[in-house]
Scaffold this motif. Structure first.
Motif, PDB file in Angstrom:
ATOM      1  N   TYR A   1       0.833  -1.182   0.000  1.00 29.50           N
ATOM      2  CA  TYR A   1       0.000   0.000   0.000  1.00 29.50           C
ATOM      3  C   TYR A   1       0.871   1.236   0.000  1.00 29.50           C
ATOM      4  O   TYR A   1       2.028   1.190   0.422  1.00 29.50           O
ATOM      5  CB  TYR A   1      -0.931  -0.003   1.222  1.00 29.50           C
ATOM      6  N   PRO A   2       0.362   2.371  -0.437  1.00 29.01           N
ATOM      7  CA  PRO A   2       1.188   3.569  -0.555  1.00 29.01           C
ATOM      8  C   PRO A   2       1.735   4.034   0.765  1.00 29.01           C
ATOM      9  O   PRO A   2       1.098   3.882   1.809  1.00 29.01           O
ATOM     10  CB  PRO A   2       0.225   4.605  -1.160  1.00 29.01           C
ATOM     11  N   LEU A   3       2.929   4.579   0.735  1.00 28.94           N
ATOM     12  CA  LEU A   3       3.521   5.156   1.925  1.00 28.94           C
ATOM     13  C   LEU A   3       2.849   6.478   2.240  1.00 28.94           C
ATOM     14  O   LEU A   3       2.281   7.127   1.371  1.00 28.94           O
ATOM     15  CB  LEU A   3       5.020   5.366   1.710  1.00 28.94           C
ATOM     16  N   GLN A   4       2.935   6.850   3.451  1.00 25.66           N
ATOM     17  CA  GLN A   4       2.349   8.125   3.824  1.00 25.66           C
ATOM     18  C   GLN A   4       3.141   9.258   3.203  1.00 25.66           C
ATOM     19  O   GLN A   4       4.341   9.178   3.037  1.00 25.66           O
ATOM     20  CB  GLN A   4       2.340   8.276   5.357  1.00 25.66           C
TER      21      GLN A   4
ATOM     22  N   ASP B   1       9.006  14.758 -15.516  1.00 24.19           N
ATOM     23  CA  ASP B   1       8.121  15.435 -14.561  1.00 24.19           C
ATOM     24  C   ASP B   1       7.026  14.482 -14.073  1.00 24.19           C
ATOM     25  O   ASP B   1       6.620  14.548 -12.903  1.00 24.19           O
ATOM     26  CB  ASP B   1       7.493  16.669 -15.216  1.00 24.19           C
ATOM     27  N   TRP B   2       6.568  13.600 -14.943  1.00 25.89           N
ATOM     28  CA  TRP B   2       5.524  12.640 -14.560  1.00 25.89           C
ATOM     29  C   TRP B   2       6.034  11.675 -13.494  1.00 25.89           C
ATOM     30  O   TRP B   2       5.336  11.395 -12.512  1.00 25.89           O
ATOM     31  CB  TRP B   2       5.066  11.891 -15.799  1.00 25.89           C
ATOM     32  N   PHE B   3       7.252  11.167 -13.669  1.00 23.73           N
ATOM     33  CA  PHE B   3       7.836  10.271 -12.672  1.00 23.73           C
ATOM     34  C   PHE B   3       8.053  11.015 -11.344  1.00 23.73           C
ATOM     35  O   PHE B   3       7.836  10.434 -10.272  1.00 23.73           O
ATOM     36  CB  PHE B   3       9.161   9.700 -13.178  1.00 23.73           C
ATOM     37  N   LYS B   4       8.449  12.268 -11.401  1.00 22.15           N
ATOM     38  CA  LYS B   4       8.637  13.030 -10.170  1.00 22.15           C
ATOM     39  C   LYS B   4       7.321  13.179  -9.408  1.00 22.15           C
ATOM     40  O   LYS B   4       7.284  13.078  -8.179  1.00 22.15           O
ATOM     41  CB  LYS B   4       9.226  14.411 -10.496  1.00 22.15           C
ATOM     42  N   ARG B   5       6.246  13.428 -10.131  1.00 24.48           N
ATOM     43  CA  ARG B   5       4.942  13.560  -9.477  1.00 24.48           C
ATOM     44  C   ARG B   5       4.533  12.247  -8.821  1.00 24.48           C
ATOM     45  O   ARG B   5       3.998  12.235  -7.703  1.00 24.48           O
ATOM     46  CB  ARG B   5       3.883  13.995 -10.501  1.00 24.48           C
ATOM     47  N   LYS B   6       4.758  11.136  -9.493  1.00 19.96           N
ATOM     48  CA  LYS B   6       4.421   9.843  -8.930  1.00 19.96           C
ATOM     49  C   LYS B   6       5.221   9.559  -7.658  1.00 19.96           C
ATOM     50  O   LYS B   6       4.695   9.023  -6.680  1.00 19.96           O
ATOM     51  CB  LYS B   6       4.666   8.739  -9.964  1.00 19.96           C
TER      52      LYS B   6
ATOM     53  N   ASP C   1       6.451  11.783  -5.605  1.00 18.61           N
ATOM     54  CA  ASP C   1       5.930  12.646  -4.550  1.00 18.61           C
ATOM     55  C   ASP C   1       4.595  12.130  -4.007  1.00 18.61           C
ATOM     56  O   ASP C   1       4.334  12.214  -2.799  1.00 18.61           O
ATOM     57  CB  ASP C   1       5.768  14.079  -5.068  1.00 18.61           C
ATOM     58  N   GLU C   2       3.750  11.602  -4.884  1.00 20.90           N
ATOM     59  CA  GLU C   2       2.455  11.086  -4.439  1.00 20.90           C
ATOM     60  C   GLU C   2       2.621   9.898  -3.491  1.00 20.90           C
ATOM     61  O   GLU C   2       1.900   9.768  -2.501  1.00 20.90           O
ATOM     62  CB  GLU C   2       1.623  10.658  -5.651  1.00 20.90           C
ATOM     63  N   ILE C   3       3.580   9.039  -3.791  1.00 19.90           N
ATOM     64  CA  ILE C   3       3.788   7.844  -2.975  1.00 19.90           C
ATOM     65  C   ILE C   3       4.568   8.158  -1.713  1.00 19.90           C
ATOM     66  O   ILE C   3       4.387   7.519  -0.676  1.00 19.90           O
ATOM     67  CB  ILE C   3       4.509   6.766  -3.807  1.00 19.90           C
ATOM     68  N   GLY C   4       5.432   9.150  -1.755  1.00 18.12           N
ATOM     69  CA  GLY C   4       6.250   9.500  -0.605  1.00 18.12           C
ATOM     70  C   GLY C   4       7.554   8.746  -0.520  1.00 18.12           C
ATOM     71  O   GLY C   4       8.079   8.523   0.575  1.00 18.12           O
ATOM     72  N   LEU C   5       8.093   8.329  -1.653  1.00 18.55           N
ATOM     73  CA  LEU C   5       9.336   7.557  -1.645  1.00 18.55           C
ATOM     74  C   LEU C   5      10.522   8.373  -1.152  1.00 18.55           C
ATOM     75  O   LEU C   5      11.492   7.811  -0.650  1.00 18.55           O
ATOM     76  CB  LEU C   5       9.628   7.030  -3.056  1.00 18.55           C
TER      77      LEU C   5
ATOM     78  N   TRP D   1       0.813   2.827  -7.466  1.00 17.39           N
ATOM     79  CA  TRP D   1       2.027   2.297  -8.087  1.00 17.39           C
ATOM     80  C   TRP D   1       1.756   1.794  -9.500  1.00 17.39           C
ATOM     81  O   TRP D   1       2.428   0.883  -9.986  1.00 17.39           O
ATOM     82  CB  TRP D   1       2.573   1.155  -7.233  1.00 17.39           C
ATOM     83  N   GLU D   2       0.777   2.384 -10.182  1.00 17.94           N
ATOM     84  CA  GLU D   2       0.424   1.887 -11.503  1.00 17.94           C
ATOM     85  C   GLU D   2       1.493   2.143 -12.542  1.00 17.94           C
ATOM     86  O   GLU D   2       1.435   1.606 -13.648  1.00 17.94           O
ATOM     87  CB  GLU D   2      -0.905   2.497 -11.980  1.00 17.94           C
ATOM     88  N   PHE D   3       2.505   2.969 -12.216  1.00 15.21           N
ATOM     89  CA  PHE D   3       3.574   3.201 -13.181  1.00 15.21           C
ATOM     90  C   PHE D   3       4.564   2.041 -13.258  1.00 15.21           C
ATOM     91  O   PHE D   3       5.400   1.992 -14.153  1.00 15.21           O
ATOM     92  CB  PHE D   3       4.315   4.509 -12.855  1.00 15.21           C
TER      93      PHE D   3
END
Length: 273
Positions: A11-14, A188-193, A195-199, A217-219
């Protein structure tokens, strides 16, 4: 080095050849920084991993072929001897044949100890093969990131790798990304992903040998079954600073053994700090 192995859904990280691959890396400073050449950190990065690099050749069976070769030579030497064989020679030959037999059986023993055969990776049918790297980093660091991603794809079951160093990215392999995007847009798309996940906040190694997929994590490539995230954590006195992370994905379950994770960690370590 501690590794957290998770067998639950991710599941996504905070928020908030004989070939030895050797990489010589130097970290270049950002264009926004003004430092003299003497202050540039020099990294002596030596990451060695043995592989023949021959398609279809499984290097795990190398001890078997060595055993066959030396065993055959011992038998040939014994049969071609014209003089009577002494007891000491017979003992030596028996010992040599025993070692050859052990080498032949070693691959079977290794598989028995592992409990099951390692799955082979498969390439996704619908995934796009991309190679995206940040443009505002030095040429030397670009070269180091390109080589690091190459050896990870070449020498492990990885089909997708992403390295983030101080906010700059290098993405390579098969990814489930939008079609008809320029490299700048993909960056830029990978950067947004991320940031959304919190990696960017991960401070502990994460290994998911039975990754089952989740929406944020659909990417990741279609059919991803193993996922490893190696943070670049720098210890500063009593605090910790995260300089980035290295992420690899594979379509094979349990794709990364302890040896693989240690080797990937060694590569990640060279980009820390």
């Amino acid at each position: 080095m501690s590794v957290r192995i998770c067998n639950f859904p991710f599941y996504p990280l905070q928020p908030r050849a004989s070939r030895c691959t050797r990489i010589s890396a130097r970290s270049d400073n950002d264009s926004s920084r003004s430092t003299s050449p003497d202050q540039q950190q020099q990294l002596n990065l030596s990451v060695l991993r043995f592989t023949f690099g021959i398609p279809g050749l499984d290097e795990s069976y190398l001890p078997r072929w060595i055993g066959y070769g030396f065993g055959s030579l011992l038998l040939l030497n014994h049969l071609s001897a014209s003089a009577p064989t002494s007891e000491s020679q017979l003992r030596s030959e028996a010992l040599g044949l025993s070692l050859a037999a052990f080498s032949i059986a070693l691959p079977y023993i290794g598989k028995f100890l592992k409990g099951s055969e390692v799955e082979q990776r498969t390439l996704p049918e619908d995934g796009d093969q991309v190679f995206v790297i940040s443009s505002n980093i030095g040429d030397s660091l670009k070269e180091d990131l390109a080589w690091a991603t190459y050896v990870l794809l070449r020498n492990t079951s990885t089909i997708a790798v992403l390295i983030s160093v101080q906010g700059e990215l290098c993405v390579r392999g098969y990814w489930n990304c939008p079609a008809q995007m320029s490299k700048a847009q993909l960056h830029d798309w990978f950067k947004r992903k991320i940031d959304e996940i919190g990696l960017a906040d991960v401070k502990e190694n994460l290994y998911f040998p039975q990754y089952q997929g989740s929406a944020p994590w659909e990417f990741l490539p279609e059919g991803t079954r193993s996922l490893l995230v190696q943070p670049l954590v720098q210890n500063l006195d009593e605090s910790q600073s995260v300089d980035g992370f290295l992420m690899v994905a594979s379509t094979a379950g349990y794709a990364y053994s302890d040896k693989d994770r240690a080797w990937i960690g060694a590569i990640a370590e060279k980009f820390r700090g």
